[in-house]
Design an enzyme around this catalytic site. Structure first.
Site, PDB file in Angstrom:
ATOM      1  N   ARG A   1      -5.931  -3.496   8.346  1.00  0.00           N
ATOM      2  CA  ARG A   1      -5.648  -2.225   9.021  1.00  0.00           C
ATOM      3  C   ARG A   1      -4.518  -1.488   8.327  1.00  0.00           C
ATOM      4  NH1 ARG A   1      -7.033  -1.514  14.472  1.00  0.00           N
ATOM      5  NH2 ARG A   1      -8.396  -3.112  15.326  1.00  0.00           N
TER       6      ARG A   1
ATOM      7  N   HIS B   1       0.854  -1.189   0.000  1.00  0.00           N
ATOM      8  CA  HIS B   1       0.000   0.000   0.000  1.00  0.00           C
ATOM      9  C   HIS B   1       0.891   1.241   0.000  1.00  0.00           C
ATOM     10  CE1 HIS B   1      -3.098  -2.850   0.962  1.00  0.00           C
ATOM     11  NE2 HIS B   1      -4.017  -1.912   0.923  1.00  0.00           N
TER      12      HIS B   1
ATOM     13  N   ASP C   1     -12.145   1.584   3.980  1.00  0.00           N
ATOM     14  CA  ASP C   1     -13.344   2.023   3.269  1.00  0.00           C
ATOM     15  C   ASP C   1     -14.521   2.218   4.213  1.00  0.00           C
ATOM     16  OD1 ASP C   1     -12.917   2.187   0.233  1.00  0.00           O
ATOM     17  OD2 ASP C   1     -11.894   0.340   0.765  1.00  0.00           O
TER      18      ASP C   1
ATOM     19  N   ARG D   1      -9.347   6.122  -3.329  1.00  0.00           N
ATOM     20  CA  ARG D   1      -8.894   5.141  -2.353  1.00  0.00           C
ATOM     21  C   ARG D   1      -8.741   5.776  -0.976  1.00  0.00           C
ATOM     22  NH1 ARG D   1      -7.618   0.217  -3.732  1.00  0.00           N
ATOM     23  NH2 ARG D   1      -7.341  -0.365  -5.909  1.00  0.00           N
TER      24      ARG D   1
ATOM     25  N   GLU E   1     -16.206  -4.374   3.496  1.00  0.00           N
ATOM     26  CA  GLU E   1     -15.541  -3.076   3.586  1.00  0.00           C
ATOM     27  C   GLU E   1     -16.466  -1.943   4.016  1.00  0.00           C
ATOM     28  OE1 GLU E   1     -12.406  -2.526   0.398  1.00  0.00           O
ATOM     29  OE2 GLU E   1     -13.665  -4.036  -0.557  1.00  0.00           O
TER      30      GLU E   1
END
Length: 901
Positions: free
Chosen positions: A592, A133, A554, A730, A514
């Site tokens: 997380r 990420h 999300d 995002r 999510e």
């Protein structure tokens, strides 16, 4: 920190002269004064000083403040290492909280007996999944310099002579000089394989040694406390998403994933070669001195006749002869019949050596290196780390629709009702005949999906089934979303129903829940799946284990942090109760992030805040971006983080089994309170984020959102489908932008209203105070709010609103945020019973206080520079020098707040 700052000042003086150093000192002095006295005139002087600077001096000042913050982080980690050593240097009464020793002491206090330990060990299971990420703003080159400085600081603590200290201090000065002369900004985005290489760095340099050590130390501490040498299973593992997560990242393909698996195998085999070579150096035993096992002698004599390689020349050194054969077999994996065909064969050889050594070596004192090598092989296999595959449910639906159209099963699958979709998919799953021929042609997107599943099958055959164990489905909203993946697995030979009813199933399928709506619907969806016989049969083959991923990012973006965390908690409990009725074990996978707005916080705190009943079947947690470098760059820090997690899990599971937490488990009144608080909070959050037509204008203009994409910190686009819609943005850039502007809105906004309305309606502040004292989930929630509130700085945030073109929008929304901030802070302090934020953890509170005077000037630089940049840029181009300076401020603020996205 003073020592490192003084060294940096010397470097700055050498590099930029007195003008640069004096400018930095002036700004630093003003920033300290403002924090201590809130002097408005000093604040005006600071802004004037910053806006009057020009290149190249301005860029060097920004770099200096950023570097101070990086050095602060290093000094802080060194303090943690030193503090741990101080605990270990004390007597037996000096045990560090949440250490392995402390965890075992808690077991003894809870009356756990020696006979109960094996059952406890069997329930321990924690998997940590590293991801790519895009939240690590610091280049790996810079991180490596940081590691060298950290190692030197540790060596300085151990140095005894003046000469040793002098040499180390000079070396640190050299490293800081190199750090100053190294570019902080990536010139281009990393490729997926660059990200894979970055992830492998942690396995190569830290995890390959630290993970076995956690297991070994736990065995030793248990032996000391209970008098038995327990076999601790490999309960603590690391996996990866890097190279496997293709959700919204078109750069991850089946070919990329295959190359990732090859890179992982190449690394683990190199590590084993080094480990076995070291072991061969150690095990110099002679058969003339000790009695070894006949099985070992027989295996050596047999294999030496068959291998076509170099043999150990000293005949009486039987272990060295055996290990020479093993090294040869390791080098010839996949090359010829002389190599190992599976990791089980390598383990069998190591076990053979251990059994032989047990015949002539004291039981109470196992050879540590042999034990470590065995544990390494048990943990890492021939694949190093299990690679999770993830994709969006919409991608699977599109592929299935095309395949079904191609074979004339459904002309328009996408528009079928949910019941019709499920019925169609079940018929296909019950039919052993394949739908897809190797001669069929599909669109590139569908073909890529098919290739991915075929690649998984090939990976199982080449690297073993542990290489890829789960397929995760983003935005899984219905039963058909899960069954579609099972159908695609069937077409690749990963799932099959044979005519005699026997089932083959080689992969777990994990829905990812999510959004707030998905979390509310999750229990119902899972019950529907468990009611389907063919899906239950699939689970039986998979050891009745269902993996479910929970998305923190999300959900928080969708409904605010308080509501998201409560819905996550409730979903776990409800799904666990449903699964228990079907005899299904659950493994919850917590997605997380590092930041508070994406479920971040200490690893042990993450575990404590979960429903205790969910810990016994195993837990997975992602370790993302900047978390990797903060937790796993240094072996001592990695060990500390992992022992905290292990100790927390052991004690939580034991308490739950003994029902010692009967009074701690939330009663109906506490649950009803959280339901009400969550409902009020959700309404407040969505009223601003979704119902205020000017909110997106505020967000985009009052944060560095538009500039983040130029930071080149990840291979993945900022938005799904490269869309400008809020829904497709995002969560990482959403949180990153708010963090940079010091508003940290996703981490606290609307919590105050939720708490205040509940107290206003019920007058029951005492209940919330009791919940804080007795309920780990609520305590973690309030403490995370404290951390977010103390890192937020609304006076600084006000500066960012100056970038908003419509001043009416700026003032209205800022005042809303400020009012909510003050309300949230007031109630958090009342509930926690504190005078100031973070009173319960003074060392972190002090850390934030010391950092602020270095972060504040960077925020002011950022506002000024972004304003200049946006005024000058055209649609085609951004002024390079200004953009570079903006990116440098982003790097520095991220370092100062220890969070990006």
């Amino acid at each position: 920190m003073n020592f490192l700052s003084e060294l940096l000042d010397r470097v700055i003086l050498f590099e930029g002269g007195e003008e640069l150093l004096n400018t930095i000192k002036d700004i630093r002095t003003l920033a300290h004064k403002i924090r201590e006295t809130h002097d408005k005139e000093a604040y005006h002087q600071l802004k004037q000083k910053i806006t009057s600077l020009h290149p190249p001096l301005r860029q060097e000042v920004i770099r200096a403040f950023s570097t101070y913050l990086h050095l602060f982080n290093i000094a802080e980690q060194n303090y943690r290492i030193r503090r741990r050593r101080e605990y270990q240097s004390g007597g037996s009464e000096s045990v560090q909280p949440r250490s392995l020793e402390d965890g075992i002491e808690q077991l003894v206090k809870q009356k756990v007996t020696a006979d109960m330990i094996p059952e406890l060990l069997e329930t321990l299971s924690l998997e940590l999944i590293i991801t790519a990420h895009p939240t690590e703003a610091t280049r790996r080159t810079i991180l490596q310099i940081h590691k060298r400085i950290a190692d030197l600081l540790k060596a300085l603590d151990y140095a005894n002579t003046r000469y040793e200290k002098k040499v180390i201090e000079e070396t640190i000065l050299n490293e800081i000089t190199i750090l100053w002369q190294t570019s902080e900004i990536r010139e281009k985005k990393p490729t997926v394989l660059n990200e894979v290489q970055n992830g492998l760095y942690y396995f190569n340099n830290v995890l390959f040694d630290v993970l076995p050590r956690i297991h070994e130390d736990l065995e030793d501490y248990l032996y000391e406390s209970f008098g038995r040498r327990y076999k601790v299973p490999s309960f603590l593992r690391f996996g990866s998403w890097i190279g496997g997560d293709r959700d919204g990242n078109p750069n991850v393909t089946a070919e990329t994933t295959w190359k990732t698996l090859e890179m992982q195998r190449n690394l683990v085999l190199k590590k084993y070669q080094k480990s076995l070579t070291k072991l061969r150096e150690l095990l110099s035993h002679s058969v003339k001195k000790v009695n070894v096992s006949t099985a070992l002698i027989a295996s050596v004599e047999k294999e030496e006749k068959t291998i076509d390689g170099r043999k150990w020349q000293t005949e009486d050194e039987i272990y060295r002869r055996k290990l020479t054969i093993m090294l040869h077999k390791l080098e010839n994996i996949e090359k010829n019949g002389e190599g190992y065909q599976s990791v089980q064969e390598l383990l069998a050889d190591l076990y053979l050596i251990r059994e032989s050594i047990n015949q002539h070596h004291p039981d109470s004192l196992p050879i540590k290196l042999l034990r470590k090598v065995i544990r390494q092989v048990e943990l890492f296999g021939f694949h190093l780390a299990s690679l999770d595959i993830r994709n969006h449910s919409g991608e699977h639906e599109s592929a299935i629709a095309e395949v079904l159209y191609n074979v004339n099963i459904a002309a328009d699958y996408k528009n079928l009702s949910e019941d019709e979709k499920v019925s169609t998919l079940l018929k296909i799953l019950n039919d052993p005949r394949p739908m897809i021929s190797i001669y069929d042609t599909f669109t590139p997107e569908t073909q890529e999906i098919i290739n991915t599943f075929r690649m998984i099958k090939r990976a199982h055959q080449t690297f073993g089934e542990r290489s890829i164990e789960v397929y995760l489905i983003s935005m899984a909203e219905s039963v058909s979303d899960v069954l579609e993946v099972l159908v695609l697995a069937k077409e690749a030979g990963l799932y099959r129903v044979y005519p005699n009813g026997q089932i083959l199933s080689e992969i777990h399928i994990g829905p990812l829940l999510e959004t707030i709506e998905d979390l509310k619907n999750g229990p119902k969806m899972m019950k529907q799946l468990f009611d389907i016989p063919i899906y239950r049969n699939h689970l039986e083959v998979r050891n009745n284990l269902q993996e479910i991923m929970l998305g923190y990012s999300d959900g928080s973006k969708d409904g605010g942090t308080l509501t998201a965390n409560w819905q996550l908690y409730k979903a776990q409990k409800e799904i666990h109760e449903i699964a228990a009725k079907y005899g299904v074990k659950l493994k919850f996978f917590h997605g997380r992030g590092g930041s508070l707005g994406r479920g971040g916080g200490p690893l042990y705190s993450s575990l404590m805040s979960q429903p205790a009943v969910t810990l016994g079947d195993g837990v997975k947690i992602t370790e993302q971006g900047e978390v990797l470098s903060s937790r796993y760059l240094l072996k001592d820090i990695a060990y500390r983080s992992l022992e905290q997690a292990t100790s927390t899990m052991m004690t939580a599971i034991t308490r739950h089994k003994a029902r010692a937490d009967r009074d701690v488990i939330p009663n109906n009144i506490a649950v009803q309170a959280m339901d009400q608080i969550s409902e009020y909070s959700l309404a407040k959050y969505q009223d601003l984020v979704f119902n205020d037509k000017d909110f997106l204008t505020y967000f985009k203009q009052a944060t560095p959102l538009n500039e983040l994409g130029d930071l080149n910190i990840g291979s993945r686009p900022m938005s799904r489908k490269n869309s400008a819609r809020f829904e497709d943005l995002r969560a990482i850039p959403w949180v990153f932008a708010w963090t940079q502007s010091r508003q940290l809105l996703p981490a606290w906004y609307a919590a105050g209203t939720g708490l205040a309305k509940y107290i206003e309606e019920t007058g029951n502040l005492e209940l919330l105070q009791k919940m804080y004292q007795t309920w780990p989930f609520f305590q973690a929630t309030i403490n995370n709010l404290q951390m977010a509130l103390i890192k937020a700085e609304l006076a600084t945030a006000k500066e960012y609103t100056e970038m908003i073109q419509d001043k009416t929008i700026a003032e209205r929304i800022y005042n809303n945020i400020k009012e909510e901030y003050n309300l949230t802070k007031e109630l958090v302090l009342k509930i926690s019973g504190q005078k100031e934020l973070l009173d319960y953890i003074p060392n972190i509170k002090e850390s934030v206080r010391l950092r602020n005077p270095y972060v504040d000037p960077l925020n002011l630089f950022q506002v000024y520079l972004i304003s200049q940049l946006r005024a000058q840029e055209t649609n085609e181009e951004k002024p390079d020098s200004l953009l570079t300076e903006v990116l440098l401020t982003i790097n520095g603020i991220a370092a100062g707040l220890r969070n990006t996205g």
